[in-house]
Design a protein around this motif. Structure first.
Motif, PDB file in Angstrom:
ATOM      1  N   ARG A  30       0.816  -1.252   0.201  1.00  0.00           N
ATOM      2  CA  ARG A  30      -0.130  -0.083   0.110  1.00  0.00           C
ATOM      3  C   ARG A  30       0.886   1.185   0.120  1.00  0.00           C
ATOM      4  O   ARG A  30       0.438   2.395  -0.352  1.00  0.00           O
ATOM      5  CB  ARG A  30      -0.961  -0.002   1.108  1.00  0.00           C
ATOM      6  N   HIS A  33       4.421   3.922  -3.172  1.00  0.00           N
ATOM      7  CA  HIS A  33       4.847   5.129  -3.474  1.00  0.00           C
ATOM      8  C   HIS A  33       5.737   5.885  -2.542  1.00  0.00           C
ATOM      9  O   HIS A  33       6.658   6.560  -2.924  1.00  0.00           O
ATOM     10  CB  HIS A  33       3.670   5.896  -4.187  1.00  0.00           C
TER      11      HIS A  33
ATOM     12  N   ARG B   9     -11.809   5.777   5.185  1.00  0.00           N
ATOM     13  CA  ARG B   9     -10.757   4.652   5.299  1.00  0.00           C
ATOM     14  C   ARG B   9     -10.314   4.166   3.835  1.00  0.00           C
ATOM     15  O   ARG B   9      -9.188   4.035   3.293  1.00  0.00           O
ATOM     16  CB  ARG B   9     -10.913   3.421   6.193  1.00  0.00           C
ATOM     17  N   GLY B  12      -8.390   6.869   2.104  1.00  0.00           N
ATOM     18  CA  GLY B  12      -6.824   6.861   2.564  1.00  0.00           C
ATOM     19  C   GLY B  12      -6.202   5.694   1.389  1.00  0.00           C
ATOM     20  O   GLY B  12      -5.227   5.934   1.269  1.00  0.00           O
ATOM     21  N   ILE B  13      -6.881   4.523   1.225  1.00  0.00           N
ATOM     22  CA  ILE B  13      -6.276   3.408   0.150  1.00  0.00           C
ATOM     23  C   ILE B  13      -6.218   3.898  -1.040  1.00  0.00           C
ATOM     24  O   ILE B  13      -5.171   3.832  -1.722  1.00  0.00           O
ATOM     25  CB  ILE B  13      -7.322   2.223   0.466  1.00  0.00           C
ATOM     26  N   ASP B  16      -3.197   6.204  -1.164  1.00  0.00           N
ATOM     27  CA  ASP B  16      -2.027   5.733  -1.293  1.00  0.00           C
ATOM     28  C   ASP B  16      -1.681   4.970  -2.592  1.00  0.00           C
ATOM     29  O   ASP B  16      -0.571   5.052  -3.414  1.00  0.00           O
ATOM     30  CB  ASP B  16      -1.698   4.462  -0.276  1.00  0.00           C
ATOM     31  N   ILE B  17      -2.708   4.329  -3.283  1.00  0.00           N
ATOM     32  CA  ILE B  17      -2.599   3.473  -4.480  1.00  0.00           C
ATOM     33  C   ILE B  17      -2.340   4.428  -5.475  1.00  0.00           C
ATOM     34  O   ILE B  17      -1.547   4.133  -6.498  1.00  0.00           O
ATOM     35  CB  ILE B  17      -3.717   2.386  -4.472  1.00  0.00           C
ATOM     36  N   PHE B  18      -2.962   5.402  -5.578  1.00  0.00           N
ATOM     37  CA  PHE B  18      -2.803   6.282  -6.790  1.00  0.00           C
ATOM     38  C   PHE B  18      -2.017   7.440  -6.523  1.00  0.00           C
ATOM     39  O   PHE B  18      -1.748   8.484  -7.280  1.00  0.00           O
ATOM     40  CB  PHE B  18      -4.205   6.771  -7.326  1.00  0.00           C
ATOM     41  N   GLU B  52      -7.533  -3.775   5.010  1.00  0.00           N
ATOM     42  CA  GLU B  52      -8.025  -2.938   5.906  1.00  0.00           C
ATOM     43  C   GLU B  52      -8.999  -3.226   6.699  1.00  0.00           C
ATOM     44  O   GLU B  52      -9.090  -2.833   7.753  1.00  0.00           O
ATOM     45  CB  GLU B  52      -8.514  -1.317   5.131  1.00  0.00           C
TER      46      GLU B  52
END
Lengths: 600, 81
Positions: A30, A33, B9, B12-13, B16-18, B52
């Motif tokens: 996660r 980056h 929540r 938040g994911i 992070d991922i993008f 998560e």
């Protein structure tokens, strides 16, 4: 010396820590980056071109591999094959791959790529046919990739998720478990024979994590990943360790604390009888086994050093314990004092001539670990905790000391460092000292016997290295055969020790000029004038070949300032006031070696 | 768990991922609105959401989680029983 806390690196250390064993895989994936951003702040990264040929989806494998490589100081550029096109691209060619010119190729195959499984009705002959077909597939694959003249990393196979024949799978030739075990033996034998082929032991990694955790059926069905996301950091760490070893970035030295690290208790308080070591107690046995593990590392070439806050005599006393496995002479450096440990570590680094970036620091005390992390961020500091139960696990599973070859030189290493340490050469007439060593050298063109050691030395020497070029074994074999190259290796021995093969020089001949393509020397023989002996031999050979001029190349890196003035010292003149290219007329050179007898 | 808690929540994911710390999502956010929401990142999102909230989607569901609203529905359904 002055120590300055490196505040810039505080945030960095937090993310580097995520890549330490044990892994929180979902957090690594996660935060990839953010981790990458922090790691890219590091300077002196070396760029390497890595081709990934996948038999299943490789996107996240590559993303996480990049992090582990960056943490090792390698900035990767990737080529990713088309999905499940590992075989086609290798065997039938692919312009993108051809143009990429990889430094290393990784073949990400898994048991999902085994096409020729035995069926229950097959005869033994038919099973052998399948086995042969599978073997031939890989032989063809590697032979096609040999054109790239770079190391190939090949996965072996993890065991299957299901066993239709139950336990019989293990020993009946129809069983997939039996079949995979045989294929893995085949891969191991081939890798042992082909020095350019290295096995990534997927089978061990999967067993270590647990087969059930290794595979995620949903992820296979929805995205064709042949391993779970939880498994990816373990795979990536293993690959980065192999690649780090190929490029000379594995750690070389363990610096360890003594009290409650090397034995249980505090020798200064508890005395020799009071410390825990040996089979009488569980704690004592665990410390003995930790010492045994360290001794095994030492025997395969990892240098051990002590950094302890103790009185020197008391510290040494511990290694007289009847159940001690390690002895005082197993350590290349032994520092027991009350100075801050970062200062002592620097002292050790200087005394045994190994960079801080090749060291792993082991201490049960979290405050000492923190101090080293804060002041010497280039030292690796595993979070071993304070329970001896987990010490081995942290050292082993962080894969600091990965190697693709154990040479005779590795096995003798501590002796070299120790002997160098025992004979300091300050305060005496240095010429006399050198003469007293009775040094003899063998300086000759590359011969096949020494090629693996030559490649190993080329790829892991960074200080006395003028051009820092790296070569694979296949490339060196080619160079050896070409008439437009001069190659020299140097072996050195003296009255104290046999140093082995410690210097390599490659000259490229062009228009009666000899260009220094590669010239390097192991740091354990610095200041022995071996470079003069090697250069004298080069000049002699150039004269025979009718070469008029030597052109010296110097490619500056953060580690090779040691040789910035070498050409000048040898009488070269800078070319057009650029200090990276130097020139010397062969006829004007006067032999410089006075202390080493060169065997013809 | 309320839909708002789940949304926060999940946001938040997504961030992070993008790799976008200011990304704001709502029920209608889908692959159409976000650059880089391809099939591989879709799997990364699904996997991170499962971790998560400590849940596991079934295969049928995964194919229908095409926008944030559907994701929240599935999480709420699985965390309120």
């Amino acid at each position: 010396m002055s120590l300055k806390k490196n505040n810039d690196n505080e945030a960095l250390v937090n993310y580097v820590r995520l890549l330490n064993y044990p892994f929180d895989s979902s957090r690594i994936l996660r935060k990839k980056h953010a981790i990458k951003k922090e790691l890219l702040v590091k300077n002196d990264l070396i760029t390497k071109r890595i081709a990934i040929l996948g038999g299943s989806t490789t996107a996240e494998v590559i993303a996480i591999l990049e992090l582990f490589l960056l943490a090792k100081g390698i900035k990767p550029e990737f080529y990713e094959s088309g999905f499940d096109r590992y075989y086609e691209e290798a065997v039938f060619g692919e312009p993108g791959l051809n143009q990429f010119q990889p430094d290393v190729i990784y073949i990400h195959t898994t048991n999902k790529n085994i096409k020729n499984y035995p069926s229950i009705t097959d005869s033994i002959d038919q099973i052998e046919q399948h086995f042969l077909a599978e073997q031939n597939k890989y032989r063809t694959l590697w032979a096609s990739l040999a054109d790239f003249h770079c190391p190939i990393i090949q996965n072996n196979f993890e065991l299957p998720q299901q066993r239709v024949l139950g336990n019989l799978e293990a020993y009946d030739p129809h069983g997939a478990v039996n079949y995979i075990a045989r294929l893995n033996t085949f891969l191991a034998e081939e890798a042992h024979k082909q020095s350019n082929l290295h096995i990534n032991d997927l089978n061990y990694l999967a067993a270590s994590l647990g087969l059930t955790q290794w595979f995620d059926y949903s992820l296979w069905l929805t995205a064709r990943y042949a391993l779970s996301f939880e498994a990816i950091p373990y795979l990536a760490q293993s690959l980065a360790a192999i690649m780090g070893s190929l490029f000379g970035l594995s750690k070389k030295c363990i610096v360890m604390d003594l009290d409650n690290t090397c034995w249980g208790g505090v020798i200064g308080d508890d005395g020799l009888e009071g410390i825990a070591l040996g089979k009488e107690t569980a704690v004592g046995e665990a410390y003995s086994e930790f010492q045994t593990y360290l001794k095994l590392l030492k025997e395969r070439g990892i240098v051990l050093a002590v950094c302890s806050k103790n009185e020197l005599q008391q510290a040494k006393e511990g290694f007289k314990h009847p159940d001690t496995v390690l002895l005082e002479h197993d350590f290349a450096a032994f520092e027991a004092n009350w100075d801050p440990k970062p200062a002592t570590l620097i002292k050790i680094s200087e005394s045994i001539n190994l960079g801080l970036d090749s060291m792993v620091f082991i201490d049960d005390n979290p405050a000492e670990r923190q101090l080293i992390e804060d002041y010497l961020p280039e030292v690796r500091v595993p979070n071993i905790g304070c329970d001896v139960l987990t010490f081995i696990e942290h050292l082993d599973k962080n894969k600091y000391f990965e190697t693709v070859l154990v040479s005779m030189e590795d096995k003798l290493r501590t002796d070299f460092y120790q002997q160098n340490l025992n004979h300091p050469h300050q305060g005496v007439d240095y010429d006399k000292y050198l003469n007293s060593l009775s040094m003899t050298a063998e300086i000759k063109p590359f011969s096949s016997l020494y090629l693996p050691r030559i490649v190993q030395l080329i790829n892991k020497t960074h200080q006395f290295n003028l051009t820092n070029k790296t070569y694979s074994l296949a490339e060196i074999e080619l160079i050896t055969q070409r008439s437009d190259h001069v190659t020299l290796y140097g072996r050195l021995e003296d009255c104290y020790s046999e140093h082995g093969l410690i210097s390599v020089l490659i000259g490229r001949i062009q228009d009666k000029e000899c260009h220094i393509d590669t010239w390097l020397m192991s740091c354990r023989v610095l200041k022995r004038t071996m470079e003069y002996a090697v250069f004298d031999v080069l000049i002699a050979r150039c004269k025979v070949m009718g070469i008029k001029t030597i052109v010296g190349h110097y490619d500056k890196t953060v580690k090779n300032s040691l040789v910035a003035y070498l050409y000048e010292e040898l009488g070269f003149k800078p070319v057009e006031s650029r200090d990276s290219i130097w020139s010397l007329e062969v006829e004007q050179y006067v032999d410089k070696n006075k202390h080493i007898q060169v065997k013809q | 768990m309320t839909r708002i808690e789940v949304l926060n929540r999940i946001q938040g994911i997504f961030r992070d991922i993008f790799n976008d710390s200011e990304l704001i999502i709502d029920n209608h956010t889908s692959a159409v609105n976000i650059d880089g929401w391809d099939s591989l990142n879709h799997i990364n999102l699904i996997s991170a959401i499962q971790k998560e909230f400590g849940i596991k989607f079934d295969l049928f569901e995964i194919h229908h989680l095409n926008n944030v609203g559907a994701m929240i529905n599935s999480v709420v359904k699985r965390t309120t029983n």
